[in-house]
Design an enzyme around this catalytic site. Sequence first.
Site, PDB file in Angstrom:
ATOM      1  N   GLY A   1      49.647  -3.540 -46.676  1.00  0.00           N
ATOM      2  CA  GLY A   1      49.920  -4.597 -47.648  1.00  0.00           C
ATOM      3  C   GLY A   1      49.312  -5.940 -47.304  1.00  0.00           C
ATOM      4  O   GLY A   1      48.414  -6.049 -46.480  1.00  0.00           O
TER       5      GLY A   1
ATOM      6  N   HIS B   1      41.027  -4.591 -48.988  1.00  0.00           N
ATOM      7  CA  HIS B   1      41.921  -3.551 -49.510  1.00  0.00           C
ATOM      8  C   HIS B   1      41.518  -3.171 -50.940  1.00  0.00           C
ATOM      9  O   HIS B   1      41.464  -1.993 -51.294  1.00  0.00           O
ATOM     10  CB  HIS B   1      43.365  -4.070 -49.563  1.00  0.00           C
ATOM     11  CG  HIS B   1      44.007  -4.314 -48.236  1.00  0.00           C
ATOM     12  ND1 HIS B   1      44.387  -5.569 -47.822  1.00  0.00           N
ATOM     13  CD2 HIS B   1      44.350  -3.474 -47.237  1.00  0.00           C
ATOM     14  CE1 HIS B   1      44.951  -5.477 -46.630  1.00  0.00           C
ATOM     15  NE2 HIS B   1      44.939  -4.232 -46.235  1.00  0.00           N
TER      16      HIS B   1
HETATM   17  P1  AMP Z   1      45.701  -2.560 -43.152  1.00  0.00           P
HETATM   18  O1  AMP Z   1      46.529  -2.949 -44.325  1.00  0.00           O
HETATM   19  O2  AMP Z   1      45.181  -3.722 -42.371  1.00  0.00           O
HETATM   20  O3  AMP Z   1      46.338  -1.495 -42.290  1.00  0.00           O
HETATM   21  O4  AMP Z   1      44.400  -1.892 -43.759  1.00  0.00           O
HETATM   22  C1  AMP Z   1      44.487  -0.847 -44.701  1.00  0.00           C
HETATM   23  C2  AMP Z   1      43.125  -0.234 -44.879  1.00  0.00           C
HETATM   24  O5  AMP Z   1      42.218  -1.250 -45.331  1.00  0.00           O
HETATM   25  C3  AMP Z   1      42.548   0.335 -43.576  1.00  0.00           C
HETATM   26  O6  AMP Z   1      41.834   1.535 -43.856  1.00  0.00           O
HETATM   27  C4  AMP Z   1      41.613  -0.761 -43.138  1.00  0.00           C
HETATM   28  O7  AMP Z   1      40.546  -0.311 -42.332  1.00  0.00           O
HETATM   29  C5  AMP Z   1      41.106  -1.268 -44.475  1.00  0.00           C
HETATM   30  N1  AMP Z   1      40.592  -2.631 -44.334  1.00  0.00           N
HETATM   31  C6  AMP Z   1      41.215  -3.690 -43.762  1.00  0.00           C
HETATM   32  N2  AMP Z   1      40.408  -4.768 -43.776  1.00  0.00           N
HETATM   33  C7  AMP Z   1      39.250  -4.380 -44.369  1.00  0.00           C
HETATM   34  C8  AMP Z   1      38.023  -5.035 -44.680  1.00  0.00           C
HETATM   35  N3  AMP Z   1      37.804  -6.313 -44.379  1.00  0.00           N
HETATM   36  N4  AMP Z   1      37.053  -4.326 -45.295  1.00  0.00           N
HETATM   37  C9  AMP Z   1      37.252  -3.013 -45.604  1.00  0.00           C
HETATM   38  N5  AMP Z   1      38.385  -2.337 -45.334  1.00  0.00           N
HETATM   39  C10 AMP Z   1      39.377  -3.010 -44.729  1.00  0.00           C
END
Ligand code: AMP
Length: 286
Positions: free
Chosen positions: A31, A37
């Site tokens: 989130g 995201h």
């Molecule tokens: P998180 O909410 O941080 O656990 O991220 C959820 C998903 O979004 C994970 O697969 C992350 O690798 C991806 N994600 C987070 N930041 C980025 C970004 N800057 N670019 C692409 N994907 C991202």
Amino acid sequence: MDLLTDSKAFQRTCRQWRADGLRTALVPTMGFFHDGHVSLMRWARANAERVAVSLFVNPTQFGPEEDLAAYPRDPERDAARAREAGVDVLFTPTPGTLYAPGHATWVQVPELAEHLCGKTRPVHFRGVATVVTKLLLLATPTVAVFGEKDWQQLAIIRRMVRDLDIPVQIVGRPIFREPDGLAMSSRNVYLAPDERAQAPNLHQGLRLAADMVAQGERDADKVLAAVRDHYARTLPLGRLDYLAFVTPDTIQPTTDLAVRTRLAVAMYLGKARLIDNVDVNPNPAA
Ligand code: AMP
């Protein structure tokens, strides 16, 4: 968009999609959505007939000294952004509904978790692998979408899915960045203005290394020294956790720059711990 908080209701919905023969995508998240995201959700929307996003700040992937309680949250804004991105179901379980009392089962991929973030965050990848397995079993999606920002996490999930024969295609998507190069992250809100101003240099250091190797440099120590020097000059507020070349799939330290590697970095900056990585290709034209 349906908002579901109950695991069984989420499972029933996803099962019905599969029974109807639909191609489904799952995007697991914690989130506090940013454009990174949303880029995963949009990819899912364009490549599947039904899109589920899970939003769960997973307690088991945080160490005792880490930021579980402080992790940024904004459920209403998140729901609005997911709806805008065309998501069909937003699954937001509470820890108590996702983990049964006495939960005692863990999924681990220790060989890929030895280095980089696994070293500083010893329980992190066990928590990630376990929660992703649970979400994949609940949703049984055709594809599950992850970001390359968390490169080690992506490698671990790919291996886990292969080793356990989980019937899902894992898709890795490129890192979405701010215009100044800083990788988007929910944790960027922790940065004070002076820290935020220095933060883009994290990525610049990695680019410097990738360029050196593309231009023929093959001495890993020399490249790493140049990046450390860049950080010392441009990121004085930062404290380096690690900076290392690793093999892209097995996440083992390497000095062989004649083949493609991944250069990964983690840096403490104020209250944040930032991570980033780049592809290091000795033959970019090939
Ligand atoms: P998180 O909410 O941080 O656990 O991220 C959820 C998903 O979004 C994970 O697969 C992350 O690798 C991806 N994600 C987070 N930041 C980025 C970004 N800057 N670019 C692409 N994907 C991202």
